[in-house]
Motif scaffolding. Structure first.
Motif, PDB file in Angstrom:
ATOM      1  N   ASP A 192       0.820  -1.197   0.000  1.00 12.81           N
ATOM      2  CA  ASP A 192       0.000   0.000   0.000  1.00 12.81           C
ATOM      3  C   ASP A 192       0.862   1.259   0.000  1.00 12.81           C
ATOM      4  O   ASP A 192       2.001   1.254   0.477  1.00 12.81           O
ATOM      5  CB  ASP A 192      -0.900  -0.016   1.237  1.00 12.81           C
ATOM      6  CG  ASP A 192      -1.903   1.120   1.229  1.00 12.81           C
ATOM      7  OD1 ASP A 192      -2.871   1.038   0.469  1.00 12.81           O
ATOM      8  OD2 ASP A 192      -1.700   2.085   1.991  1.00 12.81           O
ATOM      9  N   LYS A 193       0.282   2.345  -0.528  1.00  9.54           N
ATOM     10  CA  LYS A 193       1.004   3.615  -0.606  1.00  9.54           C
ATOM     11  C   LYS A 193       1.430   4.103   0.770  1.00  9.54           C
ATOM     12  O   LYS A 193       2.451   4.789   0.924  1.00  9.54           O
ATOM     13  CB  LYS A 193       0.122   4.663  -1.287  1.00  9.54           C
ATOM     14  CG  LYS A 193       0.816   5.986  -1.545  1.00  9.54           C
ATOM     15  CD  LYS A 193      -0.101   6.926  -2.307  1.00  9.54           C
ATOM     16  CE  LYS A 193       0.616   8.252  -2.591  1.00  9.54           C
ATOM     17  NZ  LYS A 193      -0.260   9.177  -3.343  1.00  9.54           N
ATOM     18  N   LYS A 194       0.639   3.744   1.794  1.00  6.97           N
ATOM     19  CA  LYS A 194       0.942   4.176   3.151  1.00  6.97           C
ATOM     20  C   LYS A 194       2.299   3.669   3.618  1.00  6.97           C
ATOM     21  O   LYS A 194       2.947   4.276   4.479  1.00  6.97           O
ATOM     22  CB  LYS A 194      -0.166   3.698   4.096  1.00  6.97           C
ATOM     23  CG  LYS A 194      -0.057   4.235   5.514  1.00  6.97           C
ATOM     24  CD  LYS A 194      -1.242   3.790   6.347  1.00  6.97           C
ATOM     25  CE  LYS A 194      -1.152   4.346   7.766  1.00  6.97           C
ATOM     26  NZ  LYS A 194      -2.300   3.929   8.590  1.00  6.97           N
ATOM     27  N   ALA A 195       2.739   2.553   3.055  1.00  5.41           N
ATOM     28  CA  ALA A 195       4.008   1.945   3.476  1.00  5.41           C
ATOM     29  C   ALA A 195       5.216   2.562   2.779  1.00  5.41           C
ATOM     30  O   ALA A 195       6.354   2.265   3.149  1.00  5.41           O
ATOM     31  CB  ALA A 195       3.977   0.443   3.217  1.00  5.41           C
ATOM     32  N   TYR A 223       5.303  -2.151  -5.700  1.00  8.13           N
ATOM     33  CA  TYR A 223       4.310  -1.072  -5.646  1.00  8.13           C
ATOM     34  C   TYR A 223       4.129  -0.408  -7.006  1.00  8.13           C
ATOM     35  O   TYR A 223       2.993  -0.210  -7.459  1.00  8.13           O
ATOM     36  CB  TYR A 223       4.736  -0.026  -4.608  1.00  8.13           C
ATOM     37  CG  TYR A 223       3.918   1.235  -4.662  1.00  8.13           C
ATOM     38  CD1 TYR A 223       2.644   1.285  -4.112  1.00  8.13           C
ATOM     39  CD2 TYR A 223       4.417   2.383  -5.293  1.00  8.13           C
ATOM     40  CE1 TYR A 223       1.874   2.439  -4.179  1.00  8.13           C
ATOM     41  CE2 TYR A 223       3.661   3.538  -5.357  1.00  8.13           C
ATOM     42  CZ  TYR A 223       2.385   3.566  -4.805  1.00  8.13           C
ATOM     43  OH  TYR A 223       1.635   4.699  -4.878  1.00  8.13           O
ATOM     44  N   ASN A 225       2.226  -0.717  12.824  1.00  8.02           N
ATOM     45  CA  ASN A 225       1.987   0.000  14.074  1.00  8.02           C
ATOM     46  C   ASN A 225       0.823  -0.605  14.851  1.00  8.02           C
ATOM     47  O   ASN A 225       0.010   0.107  15.453  1.00  8.02           O
ATOM     48  CB  ASN A 225       1.729   1.491  13.803  1.00  8.02           C
ATOM     49  CG  ASN A 225       2.918   2.182  13.183  1.00  8.02           C
ATOM     50  OD1 ASN A 225       4.056   1.836  13.458  1.00  8.02           O
ATOM     51  ND2 ASN A 225       2.662   3.164  12.327  1.00  8.02           N
ATOM     52  N   PRO A 252      -4.876  -4.058   8.085  1.00 12.34           N
ATOM     53  CA  PRO A 252      -5.701  -3.474   7.027  1.00 12.34           C
ATOM     54  C   PRO A 252      -6.938  -4.326   6.730  1.00 12.34           C
ATOM     55  O   PRO A 252      -7.066  -5.453   7.207  1.00 12.34           O
ATOM     56  CB  PRO A 252      -4.751  -3.441   5.834  1.00 12.34           C
ATOM     57  CG  PRO A 252      -3.862  -4.635   6.051  1.00 12.34           C
ATOM     58  CD  PRO A 252      -3.668  -4.716   7.546  1.00 12.34           C
ATOM     59  N   TRP A 262      -6.380   0.629   4.559  1.00 13.13           N
ATOM     60  CA  TRP A 262      -6.016   0.897   5.945  1.00 13.13           C
ATOM     61  C   TRP A 262      -7.142   1.532   6.742  1.00 13.13           C
ATOM     62  O   TRP A 262      -7.045   1.668   7.968  1.00 13.13           O
ATOM     63  CB  TRP A 262      -4.763   1.764   6.005  1.00 13.13           C
ATOM     64  CG  TRP A 262      -3.547   0.981   5.616  1.00 13.13           C
ATOM     65  CD1 TRP A 262      -2.895   1.005   4.430  1.00 13.13           C
ATOM     66  CD2 TRP A 262      -2.875   0.003   6.417  1.00 13.13           C
ATOM     67  NE1 TRP A 262      -1.857   0.101   4.434  1.00 13.13           N
ATOM     68  CE2 TRP A 262      -1.809  -0.523   5.631  1.00 13.13           C
ATOM     69  CE3 TRP A 262      -3.059  -0.484   7.712  1.00 13.13           C
ATOM     70  CZ2 TRP A 262      -0.948  -1.504   6.123  1.00 13.13           C
ATOM     71  CZ3 TRP A 262      -2.191  -1.464   8.188  1.00 13.13           C
ATOM     72  CH2 TRP A 262      -1.151  -1.955   7.392  1.00 13.13           C
ATOM     73  N   LYS A 263      -8.232   1.921   6.063  1.00 15.90           N
ATOM     74  CA  LYS A 263      -9.419   2.412   6.752  1.00 15.90           C
ATOM     75  C   LYS A 263     -10.579   1.474   6.473  1.00 15.90           C
ATOM     76  O   LYS A 263     -10.714   0.953   5.363  1.00 15.90           O
ATOM     77  CB  LYS A 263      -9.760   3.835   6.306  1.00 15.90           C
ATOM     78  CG  LYS A 263      -8.787   4.887   6.810  1.00 15.90           C
ATOM     79  CD  LYS A 263      -9.281   6.292   6.506  1.00 15.90           C
ATOM     80  CE  LYS A 263      -8.332   7.343   7.084  1.00 15.90           C
ATOM     81  NZ  LYS A 263      -8.812   8.721   6.806  1.00 15.90           N
ATOM     82  N   LYS A 296      -9.104   7.303   2.050  1.00 17.01           N
ATOM     83  CA  LYS A 296      -7.739   6.760   2.148  1.00 17.01           C
ATOM     84  C   LYS A 296      -7.273   6.740   3.604  1.00 17.01           C
ATOM     85  O   LYS A 296      -7.710   7.515   4.417  1.00 17.01           O
ATOM     86  CB  LYS A 296      -6.778   7.620   1.312  1.00 17.01           C
ATOM     87  CG  LYS A 296      -7.188   7.714  -0.147  1.00 17.01           C
ATOM     88  CD  LYS A 296      -7.231   6.351  -0.809  1.00 17.01           C
ATOM     89  CE  LYS A 296      -7.617   6.460  -2.289  1.00 17.01           C
ATOM     90  NZ  LYS A 296      -7.727   5.143  -2.936  1.00 17.01           N
TER      91      LYS A 296
END
Length: 231
Positions: free
Chosen positions: A2-5, A136, A169, A173, A197-198, A231
């Motif tokens: 994911d982009k969050k990573a 990614y 953390n 997900p 992630w949400k 997001k």
């Protein structure tokens, strides 16, 4: 991935590059020392035991050598198990002719071991971080192609659940699951979205519909459209 990573991947890769650069500079420093050092023969006085937190032990040789009738001693910068040397063994010593008390155990590994370890760890970090980034970017490219050229179908959401295989953390997900039957195939197949992630609920609910884009050339390649979700 994911982009969050991505920030973590960037930090991971940066640490790897820093370790590699550090190993190069340390290796050059060691090489320079050896090139300007004088050589002599030393003797292993004893083996110094170093205990680790897990109960293991390594043994570093304490060495003695003589320069102009002056005797010097030092403990090698690394230890091994089993010991790499035995008491009374004669070994090669490199020392600074201007500061004879500055010395190193001779040999390729004693001189360059720290540099090799740093470089090896750094290389692993760079390979892992680079691989994750490539995964990614490839997935992002595939999604773009599927949105433009894929066969779109509306499918019913069968379940929404957290993917416990991923953890960031302390958070896990979500994935959206649905069942599709690609054109030309008779058997239905359960597919899932990329990680979210949400929690997609209530924007997406079990029993509702969601768009799926399928590559008709390879129906195992698909994308569940989650662009409208927070997001």
């Amino acid at each position: 991935m994911d982009k969050k990573a991505l920030p973590f991947v960037g930090i991971f890769t940066f640490i790897g590059i820093a370790l590699i650069v550090g190993s190069i500079f340390f290796g050059i420093r060691q090489y320079t020392f050896v090139q300007h050092a004088s050589k002599t023969t030393g003797t292993v006085l004893r083996l110094v035991e170093n205990r680790s937190d897990d109960g293991g032990s390594t043994y570093a040789p304490e060495l003695t050598y003589t320069v102009d009738t002056n005797e010097y001693t030092f403990i090698a910068s690394y230890g091994t198990n089993p010991p790499s040397h035995s008491i009374g063994e004669e070994v090669l010593i490199y020392y600074d002719p201007e500061c004879p008390d500055q010395a190193k155990l001779g040999g390729f590994l004693p001189v360059y071991l720290v540099s090799l370890i740093m470089g090896g760890i750094g290389l692993v970090f760079v390979i892992v971080g680079g691989s994750m980034f490539l995964v990614y970017t490839k997935r992002k490219k595939d999604i773009g192609a599927l949105l433009q050229q894929g066969h779109r179908v509306s499918s019913t959401v069968t379940r929404i659940q957290q993917d416990m295989a991923y953890n960031m953390n302390g958070k896990h997900p979500y994935r959206i699951y649905t069942t599709i039957t690609p054109p030309g195939e008779s058997a239905p197949r359960e597919v899932h979205s990329d990680i979210l992630w949400k929690n997609p609920e209530p924007a997406v609910q079990v029993g509702g519909t969601i768009e799926v884009y399928i590559d008709m050339g390879n129906t195992k390649r698909y994308y569940i459209d989650t662009r409208h979700l927070p997001k």
